[in-house]
Design an enzyme around this catalytic site. Structure first.
Site, short mmCIF file in Angstrom:
data_model
loop_
_atom_site.label_atom_id
_atom_site.label_comp_id
_atom_site.label_asym_id
_atom_site.label_seq_id
_atom_site.Cartn_x
_atom_site.Cartn_y
_atom_site.Cartn_z
CG MET A 102 -11.41 2.66 1.77
SD MET A 102 -9.86 2.65 2.68
CE MET A 102 -8.71 2.87 1.33
CG HIS A 123 -3.63 -1.68 -2.02
ND1 HIS A 123 -4.69 -2.50 -2.33
CD2 HIS A 123 -4.06 -0.90 -1.00
CE1 HIS A 123 -5.71 -2.23 -1.53
NE2 HIS A 123 -5.35 -1.26 -0.71
CG MET A 126 -11.47 -2.92 4.67
SD MET A 126 -9.90 -2.23 4.10
CE MET A 126 -9.03 -1.85 5.59
CG ASP A 142 -5.09 2.07 0.75
OD1 ASP A 142 -6.04 1.27 0.62
OD2 ASP A 142 -3.96 1.73 1.11
CB SER A 169 -0.88 0.00 1.24
OG SER A 169 -1.37 1.31 1.45
CG HIS A 205 -9.15 -0.31 -0.86
ND1 HIS A 205 -8.58 -0.48 0.39
CD2 HIS A 205 -10.49 -0.46 -0.68
CE1 HIS A 205 -9.53 -0.72 1.27
NE2 HIS A 205 -10.69 -0.71 0.66
CG ASP A 263 -6.18 -3.27 2.72
OD1 ASP A 263 -5.18 -2.98 3.38
OD2 ASP A 263 -6.75 -2.47 1.95
CG MET A 318 -8.60 6.81 2.37
SD MET A 318 -7.72 6.90 3.93
CE MET A 318 -6.87 5.32 3.92
C1 DX5 Z 1 -6.51 1.25 5.33
C2 DX5 Z 1 -5.99 0.85 3.96
C3 DX5 Z 1 -4.88 -0.16 3.99
C4 DX5 Z 1 -3.70 0.26 4.81
C5 DX5 Z 1 -2.74 -0.87 4.98
O1 DX5 Z 1 -7.62 2.06 5.20
O2 DX5 Z 1 -7.03 0.31 3.17
O3 DX5 Z 1 -4.50 -0.50 2.67
O4 DX5 Z 1 -3.06 1.37 4.31
O5 DX5 Z 1 -1.74 -0.43 5.82
P1 DX5 Z 1 -1.08 -1.37 6.92
O6 DX5 Z 1 -0.51 -2.56 6.20
O7 DX5 Z 1 -0.04 -0.51 7.53
O8 DX5 Z 1 -2.17 -1.78 7.87
ZN ZN Z 2 -6.40 -0.66 1.08
#
Ligand code: DX5
Ligand code: ZN
Length: 217
Positions: free
Chosen positions: A68, A33, A137, A35, A9, A66, A175, A37
Site C-alpha cells: 500500500m 500476509h 480491499m 501489509d 495479516s 501487500h 482483504d 504502508m
Molecule cells: C488493511 C490491510 C489488511 C488488514 C486486515 O489496510 O490491508 O490486511 O490488516 O485486518 P483485519 O482482518 O483486521 O481487517
Molecule cells: Zn492487506
C-alpha cells in the site's frame, strides 16, 4: 463451504512475541500476509525491511506482500531477495500497471493487483489476463480491525465473471473485515483467498479461527 486459502495479516500480531505468532501461522495457515504502508498512499505507516526480513526468516509457509505504497517497484527486488513469493500492488498507485505486473513475474514472484473499495472491478478486464491474483480491499486500507463493507460481496461476484471470461487461473483474494461470521458469504461469492488480521489474532483460539475460515471445521 469450499476450502479457502487463509492468509493471516501480521499487522495484528503481537510484536512483543512475534516468534510465537509466526509459529502459530506456520502451523495452521496457508500464507503469511504482510501489509506494507508508507503514510502516503494510505494514512498510516506499518513496518519496514527489518521486520519483513525477520518474518521471512521465520516463515515455513509462503509469504505475500501487500504494498500500500506509491512507487512499489522500488521494493520488488529487495523483497524477492528476502524471500517474499508474491507481491500485490495497488491499481490506484500504478500508472503503468501492465509493466509493473510483468516486472513482478520477471523476478520470479506471483503478481497480484489490489483495488480499493471504490475502484470498479470492470477496470480489471484487461489486467486479469496477466495477473496471478486480484486483491479486493473490503475496508479502506490503512488499518486492521475495521468492519467489512457489505457492497464488496457484489464486487467479488462481478470479478468472478470477469476472471472466468479472461483468465480462470487468476485467484480472488479478499482483504479487510473478514470474520468467522461473514466467511461463508465471501466464499460463496467466489473468493479463493482471505486475509484475516483481527479475526485470527484477537480470537480466543487463533488456530481454531483459522480452521473455521479455511472451512475445515
Ligand atoms: C488493511 C490491510 C489488511 C488488514 C486486515 O489496510 O490491508 O490486511 O490488516 O485486518 P483485519 O482482518 O483486521 O481487517
Ligand atoms: Zn492487506
Amino acid at each position: 463451504m469450499k476450502r479457502m486459502i487463509v492468509a493471516p495479516s501480521m499487522l495484528s500480531a503481537d510484536f512483543a512475541h512475534l516468534s510465537k505468532d509466526i509459529d502459530l501461522v506456520n502451523a495452521n495457515a496457508d500464507i503469511i500476509h504482510l501489509d506494507i504502508m508508507d503514510g502516503v498512499f494510505v494514512p498510516n505507516i506499518s513496518y519496514g525491511t527489518p521486520l519483513v526480513e525477520t518474518i521471512c526468516k521465520g516463515a515455513t509457509i509462503p509469504v505475500e506482500a501487500h504494498l500500500m505504497i506509491v512507487e512499489p517497484q522500488k521494493f520488488f527486488e529487495l523483497y524477492r531477495n528476502l524471500g517474499v513469493g508474491s507481491i500485490s500492488v495497488h491499481y490506484e498507485a500504478c500508472n503503468h500497471l501492465d509493466r509493473t505486473v510483468k516486472r513482478i513475474k520477471e523476478l520470479g514472484m506471483k503478481a497480484g493487483v489490489a483495488i480499493n473499495p471504490h475502484t470498479n472491478v470492470n477496470l480489471l478486464e484487461d489486467i486479469v489476463r496477466i495477473s496471478d491474483y486480484i486483491l479486493i480491499m473490503s475496508v479502506n486500507p490503512g488499518y486492521g480491525g475495521q468492519k467489512y463493507i457489505p457492497y464488496c460481496t457484489e464486487k467479488i461476484a462481478e470479478l468472478k465473471k470477469i476472471i472466468e471470461r479472461n483468465n480462470p487461473e487468476c485467484l480472488i483474494e479478499v482483504d479487510g473485515g473478514v470474520t468467522v461470521d461473514n466467511i461463508e458469504e465471501i466464499a460463496n461469492a467466489g473468493a479463493d483467498v482471505v486475509v484475516a488480521g483481527s479475526a485470527v489474532f484477537r480470537a480466543k483460539d487463533p488456530a481454531q479461527a483459522i480452521k473455521i475460515l479455511q472451512g475445515v471445521l
